[in-house]
Design an enzyme around this catalytic site. Structure first.
Site, PDB file in Angstrom:
ATOM      1  N   HIS A 192       0.839  -1.213   0.000  1.00 17.87           N
ATOM      2  CA  HIS A 192       0.000   0.000   0.000  1.00 17.87           C
ATOM      3  C   HIS A 192       0.866   1.252   0.000  1.00 17.87           C
ATOM      4  CE1 HIS A 192      -3.282   2.764   1.126  1.00 17.87           C
ATOM      5  NE2 HIS A 192      -2.380   3.306   1.942  1.00 17.87           N
ATOM      6  N   GLU A 193       1.880   1.285   0.848  1.00 15.41           N
ATOM      7  CA  GLU A 193       2.746   2.465   0.904  1.00 15.41           C
ATOM      8  C   GLU A 193       3.523   2.634  -0.400  1.00 15.41           C
ATOM      9  OE1 GLU A 193       2.215   4.552   3.080  1.00 15.41           O
ATOM     10  OE2 GLU A 193       1.038   3.260   4.408  1.00 15.41           O
ATOM     11  N   HIS A 203       1.631   4.508  -3.001  1.00 15.52           N
ATOM     12  CA  HIS A 203       1.788   5.964  -2.993  1.00 15.52           C
ATOM     13  C   HIS A 203       3.018   6.383  -3.793  1.00 15.52           C
ATOM     14  CE1 HIS A 203      -1.513   6.640  -0.322  1.00 15.52           C
ATOM     15  NE2 HIS A 203      -0.960   5.997   0.696  1.00 15.52           N
ATOM     16  N   HIS A 244       3.129   8.884  -6.977  1.00 10.26           N
ATOM     17  CA  HIS A 244       4.060  10.007  -7.093  1.00 10.26           C
ATOM     18  C   HIS A 244       4.821   9.940  -8.417  1.00 10.26           C
ATOM     19  CE1 HIS A 244       7.517  12.487  -5.091  1.00 10.26           C
ATOM     20  NE2 HIS A 244       6.804  13.206  -5.934  1.00 10.26           N
TER      21      HIS A 244
END
Length: 232
Positions: free
Chosen positions: A100-101, A104, A108
């Protein structure tokens, strides 16, 4: 006035109870799925590194950060920061959180619009969060003489509410990217993929509750302002 105070307490208590239930559910899911291994023995750090590499991202560093459920991606220094219980664990929960991280980080890298909007709002919301409580309180006390103060407080609070709602698609999209990659890369399988999905869904509920609670409070402040304006 009594009705107003009663409505305020109903909102605050209702949101607080709902937030507590959602957090409790997330904690229970974390404990439950932290006991289920992925099957390939990869730790959260290894899962994160593989997902970044598989997507052609080599300028993001995976680090370990203290605390529990403190996992986050920092776009300023391009780091995926995993809590100790995720960084070193080979559980399905660790794999889901790490992916999940990294979702991100993918956002980006691909200039995902909601993430860019949220990042742009960070300095404004940081300023608003520092002053909104005091401005709102002053505005309520000075409502009859200076309604502009409460109006300014409402504007500040509206910015924090906007931030909460912009966060929703960012978090949901990151989970969607994570789940697609976890399945396609073979990190999860037919047995444990639903568990990873359930874990990330439980985490998403915390953002939904926060956004709805913020919206309900904003509406309450607007009602106070409109009521005060009518009395003039």
């Amino acid at each position: 006035m009594f009705f107003g105070i009663g409505a305020q307490w109903i909102i605050f208590i209702g949101v607080a109870v709902l937030s507590w239930l959602v957090q409790l559910n997330l904690q229970n899911k974390f404990k439950k799925y932290s006991r289920i291994p992925t099957g390939n023995g990869m730790t959260g750090r290894e899962v994160a590194q593989k997902m970044l590499n598989d997507n052609g991202i080599y300028d993001v560093q995976v680090t370990c950060t203290p605390g529990h459920l403190t996992d986050h991606y920092n776009p300023m220094n391009k780091t995926v920061n995993l809590s100790e219980s995720v960084y070193n664990s080979n559980s399905i929960m660790a794999a889901a959180v790490a992916a999940h991280e990294c979702g991100h980080a993918l956002q980006h890298a691909h200039a995902y619009a909601p993430l860019k909007m949220r990042s742009a709002l960070v300095p404004v919301v940081s300023f608003a969060s520092q002053w909104v409580t005091w401005v709102i309180l002053a505005g309520i006390f000075l409502l009859e003489r200076m309604p502009q103060v409460l109006f300014a407080g409402i504007i500040l609070f509206a910015l924090t509410t906007l931030f909460s709602f912009v966060t929703l698609p960012v978090e949901i999209n990151a989970s969607r990217r994570a789940l697609v990659w976890l399945s396609s890369s073979g990190i999860t399988n037919a047995y444990n993929h639903e568990k990873a999905e359930d874990a990330l869904r439980s985490a998403a509920y915390t953002y939904v509750v926060a956004a709805l609670g913020s919206l309900a409070t904003l509406i309450y402040y607007i009602m106070i302002f409109m009521g005060g304006s009518r009395e003039e």
